[in-house]
Design a protein around this motif. Structure first.
Motif, mmCIF file in Angstrom:
data_model
loop_
_atom_site.group_PDB
_atom_site.id
_atom_site.type_symbol
_atom_site.label_atom_id
_atom_site.label_comp_id
_atom_site.label_asym_id
_atom_site.label_seq_id
_atom_site.Cartn_x
_atom_site.Cartn_y
_atom_site.Cartn_z
ATOM 1 N N GLY A 248 0.818 -1.218 0.000
ATOM 2 C CA GLY A 248 0.000 0.000 0.000
ATOM 3 C C GLY A 248 0.846 1.258 0.000
ATOM 4 N N LEU A 249 1.931 1.258 0.758
ATOM 5 C CA LEU A 249 2.827 2.407 0.785
ATOM 6 C C LEU A 249 3.486 2.616 -0.579
ATOM 7 N N SER A 250 3.882 1.526 -1.226
ATOM 8 C CA SER A 250 4.489 1.665 -2.560
ATOM 9 C C SER A 250 3.462 2.126 -3.587
ATOM 10 N N MET A 251 2.203 1.689 -3.446
ATOM 11 C CA MET A 251 1.165 2.161 -4.368
ATOM 12 C C MET A 251 0.914 3.655 -4.185
ATOM 13 N N ASP A 252 0.991 4.132 -2.942
ATOM 14 C CA ASP A 252 0.813 5.566 -2.703
ATOM 15 C C ASP A 252 2.005 6.366 -3.215
ATOM 16 N N SER A 253 3.204 5.798 -3.097
ATOM 17 C CA SER A 253 4.408 6.536 -3.469
ATOM 18 C C SER A 253 4.675 6.500 -4.973
ATOM 19 N N TRP A 254 4.590 5.332 -5.590
ATOM 20 C CA TRP A 254 5.018 5.173 -6.983
ATOM 21 C C TRP A 254 3.876 4.915 -7.954
ATOM 22 N N GLY A 255 2.694 4.695 -7.486
ATOM 23 C CA GLY A 255 1.569 4.428 -8.373
ATOM 24 C C GLY A 255 1.285 2.939 -8.477
ATOM 25 N N VAL A 256 0.101 2.633 -8.974
ATOM 26 C CA VAL A 256 -0.365 1.253 -9.025
ATOM 27 C C VAL A 256 0.420 0.441 -10.043
ATOM 28 N N ASP A 257 0.691 1.009 -11.214
ATOM 29 C CA ASP A 257 1.361 0.265 -12.278
ATOM 30 C C ASP A 257 2.772 -0.140 -11.868
ATOM 31 N N THR A 258 3.536 0.769 -11.323
ATOM 32 C CA THR A 258 4.902 0.466 -10.899
ATOM 33 C C THR A 258 4.910 -0.523 -9.740
ATOM 34 N N SER A 259 3.989 -0.371 -8.807
ATOM 35 C CA SER A 259 3.909 -1.304 -7.680
ATOM 36 C C SER A 259 3.539 -2.702 -8.146
ATOM 37 N N PHE A 260 2.597 -2.793 -9.105
ATOM 38 C CA PHE A 260 2.214 -4.095 -9.648
ATOM 39 C C PHE A 260 3.403 -4.766 -10.323
ATOM 40 N N ARG A 261 4.151 -3.995 -11.105
ATOM 41 C CA ARG A 261 5.329 -4.552 -11.773
ATOM 42 C C ARG A 261 6.400 -4.968 -10.760
ATOM 43 N N GLY A 262 6.549 -4.222 -9.705
ATOM 44 C CA GLY A 262 7.520 -4.577 -8.666
ATOM 45 C C GLY A 262 7.147 -5.848 -7.930
#
Length: 82
Positions: free
Chosen positions: A20-34
């Motif tokens: 959730g923190l990564s989705m807030d910081s980098w966006g959903v697409d980047t977090s999904f790829r990560g």
């Protein structure tokens, strides 16, 4: 039991927070790829560990299929000359 509790506390419980923190910081697409990259990396590690264990473990079925001529002459017999 303690190992499972430590695993849950240290790894399983913080993961939704970190995602959730990564989705807030980098966006959903980047977090999904990560997250997808980490899952593929973990699966590759397990596959590599399985292949390596199957190839080098002496108790594996692959080692039983190999001929015993690969042994050293000193290992072939228990009697040694002094």
């Amino acid at each position: 039991v303690y190992q499972m509790q430590c695993n849950n506390i240290l790894f399983a419980m913080p993961i939704p927070y970190v995602i959730g923190l990564s989705m807030d910081s980098w966006g959903v697409d980047t977090s999904f790829r990560g997250v997808t990259f980490l899952q593929v990396l973990a699966a590759s590690g397990f596959a590599l560990a399985t292949v390596v264990a199957a190839c080098i473990e002496e108790r594996s079925a692959w080692q039983r299929l190999l001929p015993h001529s690969s042994r050293q002459p000193s290992e072939a017999s228990d009697c040694s000359t002094a």
